[in-house]
Design an enzyme around this catalytic site. Structure first.
Site, mmCIF file in Angstrom:
data_model
loop_
_atom_site.group_PDB
_atom_site.id
_atom_site.type_symbol
_atom_site.label_atom_id
_atom_site.label_comp_id
_atom_site.label_asym_id
_atom_site.label_seq_id
_atom_site.Cartn_x
_atom_site.Cartn_y
_atom_site.Cartn_z
ATOM 1 N N GLU A 160 1.173 -0.617 -5.117
ATOM 2 C CA GLU A 160 0.032 0.235 -5.429
ATOM 3 C C GLU A 160 0.554 1.561 -5.975
ATOM 4 O O GLU A 160 1.253 2.290 -5.277
ATOM 5 C CB GLU A 160 -0.814 0.508 -4.181
ATOM 6 N N ASP B 284 0.825 -1.200 0.000
ATOM 7 C CA ASP B 284 0.000 0.000 0.000
ATOM 8 C C ASP B 284 0.866 1.259 0.000
ATOM 9 O O ASP B 284 1.806 1.379 0.794
ATOM 10 C CB ASP B 284 -0.905 -0.011 1.237
#
Length: 607
Positions: free
Chosen positions: A369, A332
Site C-alpha cells: 500500500e 498495509d
C-alpha cells in the site's frame, strides 16, 4: 526518424547468453546503433547489428550480458545519424542520455508469479459486503480503540449516525461473502482481497488484537478456512491484508486498557513486550500518524522480526499454510515499517518478507500500500506490485475530476496525464507494471462515482482506462453497481442486495470490459504505447507479439480524432471496434468519431 523497442518478446528475449534486444527504426541508414547498459552500476556499450527487416522497420539486434548485481539489467539505445545522436529509453525518444531511472529494465528470471498479471481483483470490506445465515453475531458491549467505546449493532444498510463510527457493526461476515460468489464470478472476478479479518475491536480491523485468530464477528477461523476452500474450488484466489506496522492498543502485547492478564508494553518496562514497540526520544510510544489506537512496532527487536517475518510460523507464513492457504498479502502502510520510531532499514524488512513468503509458497504475492510513488519498492527484490494510487488512481482522478484524494483542486492537462502515466510505467520493470493493482477508489478514498457527481458517462471512461491500461483492475466492492460514498466512513456503505439501487449500465459495462480483458492477451500482458492526445482525449495501444488493442478515452465534448499508428511495431491488416465506433484508416492513422465522455476500443483481427 523514429525508433521503437518494447520490453517483451520478441523485442526483448531472455537467453542463456544474456538479454537479446531488437531495436526498430523507420530509417535504415544509421551511422551508429548502440545499446548502453549498466554492469555493476557502470555504463557499458555494445553495437547492434543490422538484421532482416520487420515489415516497414529496419531491425538492429544485440545480446547484452546480464547485470551480475541487482535484480534487473538496465539499458537504453543510442543511434547516430548525420552527426546527431538520438536516444530511446522507456520514456520514449530523447536528444540526450536518458535518466537511468527511465532506462528499460528486465530481470534474468521472472520477478512476479505469472498468475498475478492475469487477475481481476475484488476488494471487500467484510462488515459491509454481505451477511451469512448466522449473522449478525453478538459482540461484546464495548470495544477499545482510542478509548473504551460502546459497540453499536446496526440494521443492514441503516444510516451510520452513531459515534464513534469505528465501533458500529452491520454484521457482514465471511459466510456472506461465500454466499455471493456467484455475483463475483458473473463479473469475471478471479481474486478476492479482504481487508483485515483478524480479531480487532473496530469494524475496519486495522487495530489488530490477535494475529492468530479470525475475528469471531466474521465467523472465526473456521469461516476463513471455509471461504478459502470455496474460492479455490471455484478457481479463484485469496489475498489477505497484513497489518504489520502497528498493532491495536488493546493487543495483549501493548495492553493499554488493562484488559489482559499479563502486563503489556504500555503498562510496564518489565513487560516481555516492552521492547517490541517503537518509542520516541522521551521513551513514549510512537503511534501510526499520531493515532493512539495504533502503537507502532519496532523491527529492531529480533522477536518482532520472528513473530511477523522470520519464524517458521510467523504471521506472514502461517496464513499461507494449510488449511487457509492464502495466495498472498496486501501490506498495509508497509513503507512506514522499520527499525526504531521510523522506517529505518525498511528495504531490508521488505526483502526479508519477500524471502519468507517465497520460501513458504513461491507463487504467493506481496502487494504494498503506497499513496506516494512506490517505484523503489518495485524493482524486483521487495514487492511484486503496489496498490497503484500514484501511477494510476491519482492521475486518473485529477484528469477526470480535477481533484486529488483530499478533495483539493488539482486539474491536469491531457499532456500531463500522458507524461505522468508514461513515467510511472518507465520506472518499474514491465512485468511489475502488469501486476500493479489499478483501482478507481478504495476504503481509504471517496468513491470516484460520487466524486464525479454520479455521472455514468465519465465513470465509464474511468472504467475503460481501468480495464485497458497496464495493470490488474481492482474493483472496490459495490463500484460495479454504482455504490455511492463520500469520505470515510461513508465510503464503506452496505451493499444493497435487493438490487433496487443498482446502476445496471455500470454493471453491464464492468462485465463487458472484464470479458474483453479475459479474451485479449495483449490487455493482460502487452506493452503500452501512448499514440497521441488532444486537449481532452488520449489514445493508447496495448501490444504483444501478435495483436493490438487501441483505447481512445475522451473526457470532453464530441470530437473527431486522428490517431497515428506508425509507432506500432507491425502493420495491422484489419481492425474491428467492439465498442461499435465508426472509424476509417489509411494504414498510417485511424480517424475516429467520439461522443462526449466516451471511450472507443479497436482491436486487430488475425488474417
Amino acid at each position: 526518424m523514429f525508433l521503437q523497442h518494447l520490453p517483451l518478446a520478441p523485442w526483448a528475449e531472455r537467453t542463456g547468453a544474456g538479454l537479446r534486444l531488437t531495436l526498430l527504426s523507420d530509417t535504415p541508414d544509421l551511422d551508429e546503433v548502440h545499446a548502453r547498459f549498466l554492469l555493476d552500476n557502470e555504463e557499458t556499450w555494445l553495437p547492434l547489428a543490422r538484421t532482416a527487416d520487420m515489415g516497414r522497420f529496419a531491425c538492429f539486434e544485440a545480446t547484452i550480458p546480464w547485470c551480475p548485481t541487482g535484480p534487473t539489467t538496465r539499458y537504453c539505445f543510442r543511434v547516430l545519424r548525420g552527426g546527431a545522436p538520438h536516444w530511446l529509453a522507456a520514456t520514449g525518444m530523447q536528444r540526450r542520455v536518458p535518466n537511468e531511472a527511465h532506462h528499460f529494465r528486465i530481470a534474468r528470471e521472472p520477478l512476479v508469479p505469472a498468475w498475478a498479471q492475469q487477475q481481476l481483483i475484488y476488494q471487500i470490506f467484510p462488515d459491509r459486503f454481505a451477511r451469512g445465515p448466522d449473522a449478525p453475531r453478538e459482540r461484546p458491549p464495548h470495544a477499545f480503540g482510542y478509548d473504551k467505546a460502546p459497540v453499536h449493532a446496526l440494521e443492514w444498510g441503516a444510516p451510520l449516525d452513531v459515534k464513534p463510527a469505528w465501533s458500529a457493526f452491520y454484521g457482514g461476515d465471511l459466510a456472506g461473502i461465500g454466499e455471493r460468489l456467484g455475483h463475483l464470478q458473473a463479473l469475471g472476478v478471479t481474486t478476492v482481497y479482504l481487508t483485515p479479518v483478524f480479531s480487532s475491536g473496530s469494524n475496519h480491523r486495522y487495530d489488530t488484537e490477535d494475529y492468530d485468530h479470525v475475528d469471531a464477528g466474521l465467523g472465526g477461523d473456521a469461516a476463513l478456512v471455509a471461504l478459502s476452500q470455496q474460492l479455490h474450488a471455484s478457481g479463484m484466489r485469496l489475498v489477505l491484508d497484513a497489518v504489520l506496522n502497528h498493532t491495536g492498543a488493546n493487543h495483549p502485547w501493548f495492553n493499554r486498557f488493562a484488559q489482559h492478564e499479563q502486563p503489556g508494553a504500555w503498562q510496564s518496562p518489565d513487560s516481555r513486550w516492552h521492547g517490541w514497540y517503537a518509542r520516541d526520544a522521551h521513551g513514549h510510544p510512537v503511534y501510526w500518524k499520531g493515532h493512539q489506537s495504533l502503537p507502532v512496532l519496532d523491527y529492531a527487536h529480533p522477536e518482532v522480526l520472528d513473530a511477523f517475518i522470520r519464524g517458521r510460523h510467523s504471521v506472514l507464513r502461517r496464513w499461507l499454510q494449510p488449511p487457509v492457504s492464502a495466495d498472498g498479502w496486501r501490506l498495509d502502510a508497509v513503507h512506514m515499517l522499520g527499525e526504531g520510531p521510523g522506517a529505518g532499514n525498511n528495504a531490508a524488512m521488505l526483502r526479508a518478507m519477500r524471502e519468507a513468503v517465497r520460501d513458504e509458497n513461491p507463487e504467493a504475492i506481496l502487494v504494498g500500500e503506497h499513496f506516494s510513488e512506490a517505484s523503489s519498492w518495485l524493482q524486483g527484490d521487495q514487492e511484486d506490485a503496489a496498490m497503484n494510487y500514484w501511477g494510476f488512481t491519482l492521475p486518473l482522478w485529477q484528469w477526470l475530476a480535477g481533484v486529488d484524494f483530499g478533495g483539493r483542486a488539482a486539474p491536469i492537462a491531457t499532456a500531463d496525464l500522458a507524461a505522468w502515466l508514461g513515467e510511472s510505467r518507465a520506472v518499474v520493470p514491465h512485468e511489475v507494471a502488469l501486476a500493479q493493482w489499478n483501482a478507481l477508489d478504495s476504503h481509504d478514498t471517496q468513491r470516484l462515482f460520487t466524486v464525479l457527481g454520479s455521472d455514468e458517462a465519465v465513470h465509464g471512461v474511468a472504467l475503460a482506462l481501468q480495464f485497458g491500461y497496464p495493470g490488474v483492475p481492482c474493483i472496490y466492492y459495490g463500484d460495479e453497481v454504482g455504490l455511492e460514498g463520500g469520505n470515510d466512513p461513508d465510503n464503506r456503505r452496505c451493499v444493497d442486495w435487493s438490487g433496487a439501487s443498482w446502476r445496471g449500465g455500470i454493471l453491464e459495462r464492468v462485465k463487458q470490459f472484464a470479458a474483453w480483458r479475459r479474451d485479449r492477451a495483449e490487455l493482460r500482458e502487452g506493452a503500452c504505447i501512448t499514440l497521441a492526445h488532444g486537449d481532452d482525449w488520449i489514445a493508447f495501444a496495448r501490444v504483444n507479439a501478435t495483436a493490438v488493442t487501441l483505447l481512445v478515452a475522451n473526457r470532453g465534448d464530441a470530437a473527431e480524432v486522428l490517431v497515428p499508428i506508425d509507432a506500432l511495431p507491425f502493420d495491422i491488416a484489419r481492425w474491428v471496434s467492439p465498442s461499435g465506433h465508426t472509424w476509417t484508416s489509411d494504414g498510417r492513422a485511424i480517424r475516429l468519431t467520439l461522443s462526449a465522455r466516451d471511450a472507443a476500443w479497436l482491436w486487430s483481427v488475425a488474417a
